[in-house]
Design an enzyme around this catalytic site. Structure first.
Site, PDB file in Angstrom:
ATOM      1  N   GLU A 202     -70.825-103.239  11.174  1.00  0.00           N
ATOM      2  CA  GLU A 202     -70.245-103.380   9.829  1.00  0.00           C
ATOM      3  C   GLU A 202     -70.305-102.097   9.006  1.00  0.00           C
ATOM      4  O   GLU A 202     -70.903-102.059   7.925  1.00  0.00           O
ATOM      5  CB  GLU A 202     -70.909-104.542   9.088  1.00  0.00           C
ATOM      6  CG  GLU A 202     -70.634-105.877   9.739  1.00  0.00           C
ATOM      7  CD  GLU A 202     -70.988-107.072   8.881  1.00  0.00           C
ATOM      8  OE1 GLU A 202     -71.716-106.908   7.881  1.00  0.00           O
ATOM      9  OE2 GLU A 202     -70.538-108.183   9.222  1.00  0.00           O
TER      10      GLU A 202
ATOM     11  N   GLU B 159     -68.933-111.278  15.024  1.00  0.00           N
ATOM     12  CA  GLU B 159     -69.760-112.163  14.188  1.00  0.00           C
ATOM     13  C   GLU B 159     -68.874-113.192  13.510  1.00  0.00           C
ATOM     14  O   GLU B 159     -67.801-112.868  13.002  1.00  0.00           O
ATOM     15  CB  GLU B 159     -70.520-111.391  13.104  1.00  0.00           C
ATOM     16  CG  GLU B 159     -71.683-110.562  13.603  1.00  0.00           C
ATOM     17  CD  GLU B 159     -72.476-109.955  12.454  1.00  0.00           C
ATOM     18  OE1 GLU B 159     -72.444-110.508  11.327  1.00  0.00           O
ATOM     19  OE2 GLU B 159     -73.123-108.921  12.677  1.00  0.00           O
TER      20      GLU B 159
END
Length: 477
Positions: A189, A291
């Site tokens: 991320e 995710e």
């Protein structure tokens, strides 16, 4: 196993060119700690520093050695494979390899921790993706990068980036011959406000890895928390998969709308997914949803309407799985690879979770209740309504009142509201950096036997299974 996985068009294929869909979960709060997963406040480094001072080095080292040993064993690998899952994403903290005081030296003990899990998975036919979840200065603004600020300073300092390029070169050299490692996830991320510095980093890290390892796949997260690929080069990086994260707001306690699977809600889920893979389609590379997954209600957290809430969350999860079933960016109706968040925790999202009868829950119960009431976990935030009304809402109202509307979206990431920043700074950072000491105090007077029992709360033999979630994942193929 006879060879490495590799990329062919929009597919991941085996050595004999057979398409393979990677289905799995992340090990979660094992080699990278997150506050909602195990129950501390704030950030991993603060937590461990407080625990070390309170416990002393002998007990501190004993507890963490046991925790790392118990959290993932062959029994976990055996169960994981029995769930029809074939790939474990392993988040790890850079501090297992690097000391922030000397970012030039690689600690070999980091490989011992990773090797235990990689080798255990291989024994049961499970691939692994090595996911660097933190870097010096933080690659994003949030707690899960072990970033004690709300700025991603990794992008501001070349020395930080150089150290991680060097780390990945060592990791790639260590695993270059391991066919059970599916590949490397160089940054979890990333959130670069300028966007271009991430691309420069990926270009450098790809070159450094390929100097020592020509075979393993790179799993490259999009910018702005694995959602934005608009600055990626037109020509994709060779043998690379582009990684999205596809969380739905319907799946969190703060959601104002209950998910019931209406046509409008399903259409919104699909639009969110398709928006994230727009560039991936043009690049003609595979997509990996690294995710996703809702937060489940729990009697352990004193949630109300547990059965109804979780019924909604399971429906959401099933509808997302349906999208991934035919989500290949080529448009040929093939499935994509995915890794649900996560495998094991204390009762938020895991396929498995610590038992309410465990030493961990029994001993930490007063602290966990206080932490919940204060809303110190952004991921599962469900603050006491009176605290929210009298303490935080007036501050939020004040900020919104005095900041002109045109300036409220000036801060990056723009997907965050002004209220998100207030929660991040006041609760996740400032209040938590004080209260992490209260958490540490719960370990002060524990004997070695009690510390062993605390760590053993996470052993496979002692955990609970979220059976309905597991069954849905089993049935997907």
């Amino acid at each position: 196993m006879s060879g490495f996985l590799r990329v062919e068009g929009t597919k991941i294929v085996t050595a004999d060119d057979t398409p393979i869909v990677l289905r799995g979960a992340a090990s979660g709060g094992h080699l990278n700690m997150e506050n909602f997963i195990t129950g501390y406040a704030g950030h991993e480094t603060e937590q461990k520093e407080a625990m070390l001072e309170v416990m002393g080095k002998a007990k501190f080292d004993f507890f963490w050695d046991r925790f790392y040993e118990y959290f993932w064993t062959d029994k976990d690998s055996e169960f994981f494979a029995a769930c029809n899952l074939n790939c474990l994403r392993i988040p790890f903290n850079h501090r297992h390899f690097l000391d922030d005081r000397d970012l030039t030296r690689i600690d070999p003990n980091g490989f011992k921790l990773l090797d235990r899990v990689v080798e255990s998975c291989a024994r049961f036919g499970i691939y692994t993706v090595l996911d660097l979840h933190t870097v010096p200065g933080g690659q994003n603004q949030d707690w899960h990068s072990d970033n004690g600020t709300h700025r991603a300073q990794f992008w501001d300092y070349g020395h930080f980036q150089d150290s991680i390029i060097n780390l990945w070169k060592h990791i790639a050299a260590h695993y270059r011959d391991n066919v059970w490692v599916a590949g490397y996830n160089p940054l979890n991320e990333p959130a670069d406000p300028h966007h271009t510095r991430l691309i420069d980093f990926y270009t450098r890290v790809e070159k450094a890895i390929r100097e020592v390892d020509a075979n393993h796949i790179l799993f490259l997260d999009g910018n702005t928390y694995a959602a934005d690929f608009s600055y990626f080069p037109v020509k994709p990086y060779p043998n690379s998969v582009y990684a999205i994260h596809d969380y739905s707001k319907y799946g969190f306690p703060a959601s104002e709308e209950v998910y019931t699977g209406t046509p409008e809600q399903k259409a919104k889920l699909l639009r969110s997914y398709e928006r994230k893979i727009t560039h991936i389609k043009a690049a003609n590379v595979p997509v990996w949803n690294g995710e996703w997954g809702p937060v489940y209600a729990s009697e352990m957290r004193n949630d109300s309407n547990v059965e109804a809430v979780n019924s909604s969350r399971y429906r959401l999860m099933r509808d997302q799985l349906a999208i991934y079933k035919t989500g290949d960016p080529s448009g040929d109706g093939a499935p994509i690879s995915w890794s649900i968040w996560l495998y094991k925790d204390i009762g938020y999202q895991g396929l498995t979770h610590v038992s309410p009868d465990s030493k961990w829950y029994r001993h930490l119960r007063p602290w966990l209740d206080k932490k919940l009431s204060l809303g110190l976990d952004r991921w599962g935030r469900n603050t006491d309504p009176e605290i929210e009304r009298t303490v935080y809402q007036p501050v939020k109202d004040h900020f919104v009142e005095v900041i002109a509307e045109k300036y409220q979206k000036m801060s990056y990431p723009k997907t965050w509201q002004t209220t998100d920043y207030i929660d991040r700074v006041l609760r996740d950072i400032l209040l938590s950096q004080y209260l992490v000491w209260e958490f540490a105090e719960y370990f002060r007077d524990l004997s070695f036997e009690e510390l062993d029992e605390m760590a053993a709360s996470f052993k496979f033999e002692n955990i609970c299974h979220r059976d309905e979630l597991i069954q849905h994942l089993k049935d997907w193929i």
